[in-house]
Design a protein around this motif. Structure first.
Motif, PDB file in Angstrom:
ATOM      1  N   ASN A   1       0.845  -1.196   0.000  1.00 49.15           N
ATOM      2  CA  ASN A   1       0.000   0.000   0.000  1.00 49.15           C
ATOM      3  C   ASN A   1       0.883   1.250   0.000  1.00 49.15           C
ATOM      4  OD1 ASN A   1      -2.095   1.836   0.204  1.00 49.15           O
ATOM      5  ND2 ASN A   1      -2.401   1.498   2.404  1.00 49.15           N
TER       6      ASN A   1
ATOM      7  N   LYS B   1       1.286   4.843  -0.489  1.00 43.30           N
ATOM      8  CA  LYS B   1       0.342   5.954  -0.496  1.00 43.30           C
ATOM      9  C   LYS B   1       0.844   7.151  -1.298  1.00 43.30           C
ATOM     10  CE  LYS B   1      -1.281   4.528   4.060  1.00 43.30           C
ATOM     11  NZ  LYS B   1      -1.371   4.879   5.515  1.00 43.30           N
TER      12      LYS B   1
ATOM     13  N   ARG C   1       4.685   5.478  -5.688  1.00 45.06           N
ATOM     14  CA  ARG C   1       3.932   4.399  -6.336  1.00 45.06           C
ATOM     15  C   ARG C   1       4.215   4.366  -7.834  1.00 45.06           C
ATOM     16  NH1 ARG C   1      -0.505   5.746  -4.536  1.00 45.06           N
ATOM     17  NH2 ARG C   1      -1.433   6.817  -6.316  1.00 45.06           N
TER      18      ARG C   1
ATOM     19  N   ASP D   1       7.480   6.153   4.139  1.00 42.20           N
ATOM     20  CA  ASP D   1       6.638   6.521   5.286  1.00 42.20           C
ATOM     21  C   ASP D   1       7.401   6.649   6.601  1.00 42.20           C
ATOM     22  OD1 ASP D   1       4.532   6.389   3.513  1.00 42.20           O
ATOM     23  OD2 ASP D   1       3.930   4.360   4.099  1.00 42.20           O
TER      24      ASP D   1
END
Length: 478
Positions: free
Chosen positions: A72, A74, A79, A414
């Motif tokens: 995932n 974000k 990405r 992150d």
């Protein structure tokens, strides 16, 4: 004529040579990740070119990968870079160890782990810490995006041969002193420009007694001393590490390769442009306090005041570092509190790093005001560590146990250090903003990071380690 290992590696890869011009070198292995490759592949398409030797390219994704909920991503840019790498590798026929792969991990961890990194090779990657692979007796260095495109298209690279430096380290390291402390001490003493314009060979009895993991740590951070690259002449320690690796030569081919690799070592009377001799007994556990790896002190040290500077330039540098790091000068290193601890990165995320840190924290608890995370360098390292039960040791102590990736080494995913807060980090750079806007980074060894996690401040790990650890051979690991 006697030659250094650097001479031998360079000479064996020259494709074309003209006087007073750079040499054209053949590249044996091109490592690729998601951040520095998109423009290079786009350039190939624009020029209607193919990848010359896709079989000599190897890709993974590491910089942008979340270490929690790794599928995932974000951030839109991150990405897109990951998706672009997947598409590029599929289109150009390049092997990719992606998020679904059991071999995914930090590029400079999986190369050695898989046996892709071998003595005698030239290795490049769009990442400055490609110097890590020099620990195997390979000529390895980071390249820019335009050079990435050139290697993809031609499997060669134009390079001017640097000068050569021999950093000879002799003697036995003291209790609680690691390879990370050695390279931090070297940069603190000689500065971030000492290696500028040079390739360094690390030699001497201390280096010979190092494990491959320790040699990789040494070479990894040579770039922070300004070096183009660094090498260690291959020996039985090297060959033992390589034996049985997935892509390494096997059986008779391996034995024959070892004979060839042995010939790479520097000749006894080889001449270097500069030699630096170091007594390993002088080195203590080290902690950086400022905004370059050279702003580093022993754990017993005191942060310098601006009055200690010898020039206006040095004074301004100190003032800038004081301001960013929140110091006034004259603070004791052992009085500095930390809010975060990060054990990971291409410098110190291998199994032996995690093993030694686990010995410090086993049966103890992380300080209540500290957030501590452990990020294995690859999925394979993570699996091996879990087989040994290291994850349970860390989890029971209060650490977070993560998936593989570059993580908190740099602010591209992150795992960010909040503004104004401090992190004891096993990574390689403590530049302003490296771990996030306003983040204050202190570089340390894995066992020093573990000690900081327990105490909530920098602590001499030698006061924590069990007495029996004094008999362990300078944390060579497993």
């Amino acid at each position: 004529m006697s030659k250094t290992i650097i001479d031998k590696l360079w000479d064996r890869h020259i494709v074309a040579q003209e006087k007073n011009k750079p040499d054209l070198l053949y590249i044996d292995l091109h490592l690729i990740h998601e951040v520095t490759s998109p423009q290079a592949f786009a350039g190939l398409r624009e020029k209607n070119r193919t990848v010359r030797r896709p079989d000599l390219c190897f890709a993974t994704m590491d910089h942008n990968i979340p270490t929690i909920d790794r599928f995932n991503i974000k951030d839109e840019t991150s990405r897109l870079q990951v998706q672009t790498l997947e598409k590029n590798c599929e289109e150009f026929g390049i092997q990719l160890e992606g998020l679904n792969s059991e071999q995914q991990g930090i590029v400079h961890v999986i190369g050695p782990d898989l046996g892709l990194t071998l003595p005698g090779k030239t290795i490049v990657c769009g990442d400055s810490h490609t110097s890590t692979h020099g620990a195997f007796g390979a000529l390895s260095f980071g390249i820019g995006t335009s050079e990435v495109e050139h290697v993809l298209a031609t499997q060669t690279l134009w390079q001017s041969k640097p000068k050569q430096m021999n950093v000879k380290i002799e003697g036995e390291l003291g209790f609680g002193v690691t390879a990370k402390d050695v390279i931090l001490w070297f940069i603190a003493k000689y500065g971030t420009n000492v290696g500028t314009g040079h390739i360094i060979e690390f030699s001497g009895s201390t280096v010979r007694n190092f494990s491959m993991e320790e040699r990789m740590t040494l070479c990894n951070m040579s770039i922070e001393a300004g070096a183009k690259a660094s090498v260690v002449s291959p020996d039985e320690v090297t060959f033992s590490y390589i034996s049985g690796k997935r892509y390494a030569p096997k059986d008779q081919e391996f034995l024959e390769s070892c004979k060839r690799w042995s010939e790479l070592r520097s000749d006894e009377n080889a001449t270097f442009d500069q030699t630096i001799e170091i007594d390993a007994r002088e080195i203590e556990p080290m902690v950086t306090w400022g905004t370059t790896p050279s702003m580093c002190l022993p754990i017993s040290g005191v942060i310098p005041s601006d009055e200690s500077s010898t020039s206006a330039e040095e004074r301004q540098s100190l003032l800038n570092a004081h301001h960013y790091m929140g110091f006034k000068g004259n603070e004791k290193i052992e009085d500095i509190s930390v809010q975060h601890v990060f054990i990971g990165s291409c410098t110190n995320s291998r199994l032996s790093d995690l093993l030694q840190a686990s010995k410090v924290v086993e049966g103890k608890k992380v300080h209540p005001e500290v957030r501590a995370i452990v990020v294995p360098g690859s999925q394979a390292v993570k699996k091996e560590a879990e087989i040994l039960g290291l994850h349970q040791i860390f989890l029971e102590a209060g650490f977070e146990w993560r998936e593989s990736g570059c993580s908190m080494c740099l602010g591209m995913n992150d795992d960010i250090v909040p503004e104004g807060e401090r992190c004891a980090s096993t990574s390689n750079r403590n530049f302003a903003g490296r771990q996030g806007k306003g983040a204050r980074t202190h570089l340390v060894s894995p066992i020093m990071a573990a000690a900081a996690a327990l105490k909530g401040k920098f602590t001499d790990v030698r006061s924590i380690l069990p007495k029996k650890e004094q008999e362990v051979d300078h944390y060579a690991g497993v």
